[in-house]
Write an enzyme that holds these catalytic residues in place. Sequence first.
Site, PDB file in Angstrom:
ATOM      1  N   ASP A 151       0.865  -1.171   0.000  1.00  0.00           N
ATOM      2  CA  ASP A 151       0.000   0.000   0.000  1.00  0.00           C
ATOM      3  C   ASP A 151       0.916   1.239   0.000  1.00  0.00           C
ATOM      4  OD1 ASP A 151      -2.384   1.585   0.472  1.00  0.00           O
ATOM      5  OD2 ASP A 151      -1.670   1.780   2.538  1.00  0.00           O
ATOM      6  N   ASP A 182      -0.016   5.145   1.049  1.00  0.00           N
ATOM      7  CA  ASP A 182      -0.150   6.100   2.146  1.00  0.00           C
ATOM      8  C   ASP A 182      -0.147   5.349   3.482  1.00  0.00           C
ATOM      9  OD1 ASP A 182      -0.504   8.454   3.492  1.00  0.00           O
ATOM     10  OD2 ASP A 182      -2.344   9.020   2.463  1.00  0.00           O
ATOM     11  N   ASP A 225      -1.361  -0.558   6.077  1.00  0.00           N
ATOM     12  CA  ASP A 225      -1.511   0.114   7.368  1.00  0.00           C
ATOM     13  C   ASP A 225      -2.962   0.143   7.825  1.00  0.00           C
ATOM     14  OD1 ASP A 225      -2.173   2.071   5.316  1.00  0.00           O
ATOM     15  OD2 ASP A 225      -2.231   3.528   6.959  1.00  0.00           O
TER      16      ASP A 225
END
Length: 333
Positions: A17, A19, A214
């Site tokens: 991922d 961000d 995250d």
Amino acid sequence: VIVPGSPLDGIQLVLADLDGVVYRGKDAIPYAVESINRTHEDLPVGYITNNASRTPETVAAQLAGYGLRVTPDDVVTSPQAAMVLLEELVEPGATILVVGGEGLVIAVEGAGFVVTRSAEDAPAAVVQGFSPDVGWKDLAEAAFALHSGIPWVATNQDWTLPLERGTAPGNGTLVSAVHTAVGRLPVVAGKPETPIFVAAKERFSAERALMIGDRLDTDILGANRAGIASLLVLTGIDQAKQVLAAEEDLRPHFIVDDLRQLHEPYPEIGVSLEESTGARLVHVGDAVVRLQGNVVSVDRLGSRLDRLRAGCIAVWGSGVKIFGLDVAPELYS
Ligand SMILES: [Mg+2]
């Protein structure tokens, strides 16, 4: 060289991922770039993004700016995954009503479809992705076209868009406006749905992938649904409290503080039963967490991260929802 017993051991492809994993705001996250470049010496690395408004070229240029060795082919976007879905739903070369920006238009044209912005052109499907330029007229065209019953593909369902000035409506919110008007739901390509992971595995011709994310409700849930191993890195949105409380399909295989730990042996997890009390003891590194009745307590602190890992095993294995347990604050604060 892949470290034996590390989260990369046995893996053929790493998916990351962006961000909260590679960068936060404008800045690279500490250790992320070095660790991913080191990973890339042994394994292909794909970057997974639900953002439909940017092209793979734009994303790759941004990532290269942080020092990552990356080409546009390493970026897997939700518009690309949406094309995999569209190809199953409509004839080759069909006319598609596009609600969205340049990234989506390029993906639709690149897949050999004809782009229209008007329901008057009798489109064979509607594809919808985020762009800050999407307005009421675009949503109305989608609604007009969808009343005929044609397929509807959304790049992603993210409700919100975190921006520097605050939280803004994301693609899911705009899709929801159309949904309210037409009374049905789209099929979704991006995380946490599986098409984006399927597209990534096909792109890199790899079976055993590891998804690094995250967020539990997109990255980890999507990886679990796609049958991909998952690693939660605590440099972004979700933290100890969220992972302890995670429902079964949101639980990651690995939890790390930062991406240096991709290259370190992941600790063994030991579970034992204490005969005298009936308590279950979970050992990770030097940490020992005790589950006795509905109480989760700490017998030995160990490192904060090992304690969290042990706490997760204890809580997840308890068969009791988090709000039914009395969990020691040392596990999450
Ligand atoms: Mg993220």
